[in-house]
Design a protein around this motif. Structure first.
Motif: not given
Length: 487
Positions: A133-159
């Motif tokens: 794994l390199a830093e280029k692999h850890l962008s938001r585009n690497a999150i799986s296409d699933d609403a639960r992961y997008d929502l969790l990402n949003e809530q963690v960063l907002e908190a």
């Protein structure tokens, strides 16, 4: 966190309703514990295994959606990163060759999955952190296409209110930041589940905490992250930092982290669920229409959906689980300490060591946690994560000694007795615990093997060496020979 969620925004009123509903859930759980309304007659065990996807040269393959379609096996599901998948083994009884059956079933499913994944240009690898794994692999585009992961990402960063900082130092130093929770996806683990009755739950959880350091020492398998050699089990600090919702100011105030070893021995499973509600704001304050107390009054079994979802966003290394199977509620300890791999044989040996040792300690007339300060268990955990098989661990009656000595001389005999109590066949017991003994004798686990191979390639460019070593690791993984026997 495996529950389905839909994209949404949360208001202050949502959070107030959720807090009230959690309290209602706790009232229902307390009553169920008091009335002993749980299935524990013939305890089951379970296993979940997270895997990485790589391409032909050893780089991450960002195509879990295509791979899962090709595998077409409901035991395989998506994970947070596009370079991850997970397999859920069938719950099993340990007696009547349960461990051998588990190994055979995992190998059959994984071999079939590997064959189908290759049609999508991907290969499965069992390792705690994918070293290429390199830093280029850890962008938001690497999150799986699933609403639960997008929502969790949003809530963690907002908190958190700011980017996530990753700062890990041991052999080398890594300091970086991320604008998403994708670094969490770098942490691929093996999770063991052991079902227990309410009155035994505290003993099994306390025992799991007490042995977490020994587990890590013998099975560390995450020595590299983003090209740096760090802790022998780098998953531990990485997961703690990648899911941290606290700002620096909140850390300074002593606010507890969501990835948490804990701070005390417990007397009831209720302690853990109640702590989760008291200490951690909800990341996903989703409320359903069920009134759990009314369900109990009518003779039903409440889902406790809010409590379960909230529990799934508090990442204890030993997590309490409430669930319903075949119409009956049950409790489990979910042991989340270990990395994936290196082989299926190693994985099942780790399971045998955990299941045997935790039962022996949980049923001991003089519990180890009555003689061990909780701080010692936590210090063992950190020392083993840093140093792996070379760690020194504290244990009642023997003091600070090398982990290999503690495991070989004191813990393996206990684990053998625990497996006997589970009804495990003697030859099966000796085979799997022999793998743990062999690692200690050779002072080799996955992390040590990988680091030694890397040091032998010191003259190569770092990522070229990582790719070459990972491909060598993958080839040895497919032999299913335990890692301490690899060349």
């Amino acid at each position: 966190m495996g529950d389905d969620v839909t994209p949404q925004e949360f208001t202050g009123a949502d959070r107030t309703r959720h807090r009230e509903k959690i309290r209602r859930n706790l009232d229902a759980l307390e009553r169920m514990l008091r009335e002993e309304a749980f299935d524990a007659a013939d305890p089951m065990t379970g296993l979940e295994l997270e895997l990485n996807l790589i391409d032909e040269v050893g780089d991450p393959a960002m195509r879990n959606e295509q791979v899962l379609r090709a595998i077409a096996d409901p035991a395989f599901v998506s994970e947070l990163g596009r370079f991850n998948v997970e397999i859920n083994a069938e719950p099993t009884l340990l007696r009547n060759h349960g461990l051998t059956t588990l190994e055979a079933d995992l190998r059959t499913r994984l071999n079939a999955a590997e064959e189908r994944a290759t049609t999508q240009g991907a290969h499965l690898v069992m390792i705690g952190i994918l070293p290429t794994l390199a830093e280029k692999h850890l962008s938001r585009n690497a999150i799986s296409d699933d609403a639960r992961y997008d929502l969790l990402n949003e809530q963690v960063l907002e908190a958190r209110g700011e980017d996530i900082a990753i700062d890990i130092e041991n052999q080398e130093h890594l300091h970086t930041t991320a604008d998403s929770i994708v670094p969490e996806a770098a942490c691929t683990s093996t999770q063991f589940h052991v079902q227990t009755s309410p009155d035994q739950f505290a003993a099994y959880w306390n025992a799991s905490q007490a042995i977490a350091g020994a587990q890590l020492a013998t099975a560390a398998n995450s020595p590299y992250l983003l090209g740096r050699e760090l802790w022998r089990e780098t998953r531990i600090p990485l997961f703690e930092q990648a899911t941290d919702t606290r700002s620096e100011e909140l850390k300074a105030q002593g606010v507890r982290p969501r990835v948490w070893f804990g701070e005390r021995w417990i007397t009831s499973v209720f302690d853990l669920f109640e702590e989760n509600a008291r200490y951690f704001p909800a990341l996903l304050p989703i409320v359903d229409d069920e009134d759990p107390v009314e369900v109990l009054d009518s003779g039903g079994i409440p889902s406790l959906a809010e409590l379960k979802l909230h529990n799934g966003t508090v990442y204890r290394w030993n997590r309490p689980v409430y669930d319903i199977a075949d119409g009956m509620p049950h409790l489990r300890v979910e042991n989340r300490v270990l990395a994936a791999g290196p082989t299926v044989a190693d994985t099942v040996a780790n399971a045998a060591f955990y299941f045997g040792l935790v039962r022996a300690l949980a049923e001991d007339e003089r519990p180890v946690w009555s003689r061990m300060p909780f701080a010692t268990a936590r210090e063992n955990f950190q020392a083993a994560a840093r140093q792996g098989i070379d760690a020194r661990l504290g244990w009642p009656g023997v003091g600070q000694i090398p982990a290999t000595e503690l495991i070989r001389e004191h813990l393996l005999p206990l684990a053998a007795g625990g497996l006997d109590a589970w009804g495990v066949d003697a030859a099966e017991r000796d085979r799997y615990l022999g793998i743990i003994e062999g690692r200690c004798a050779a002072r080799t686990n996955g992390a040590e093997w990988f680091a030694r191979k890397m040091h032998a390639r010191d003259g190569m460019e770092r990522f070229d060496a990582l790719r070459a070593t990972l491909l060598e690791y993958r080839e040895a993984m497919h032999t299913n020979e335990p890692v301490h026997t690899w060349s």
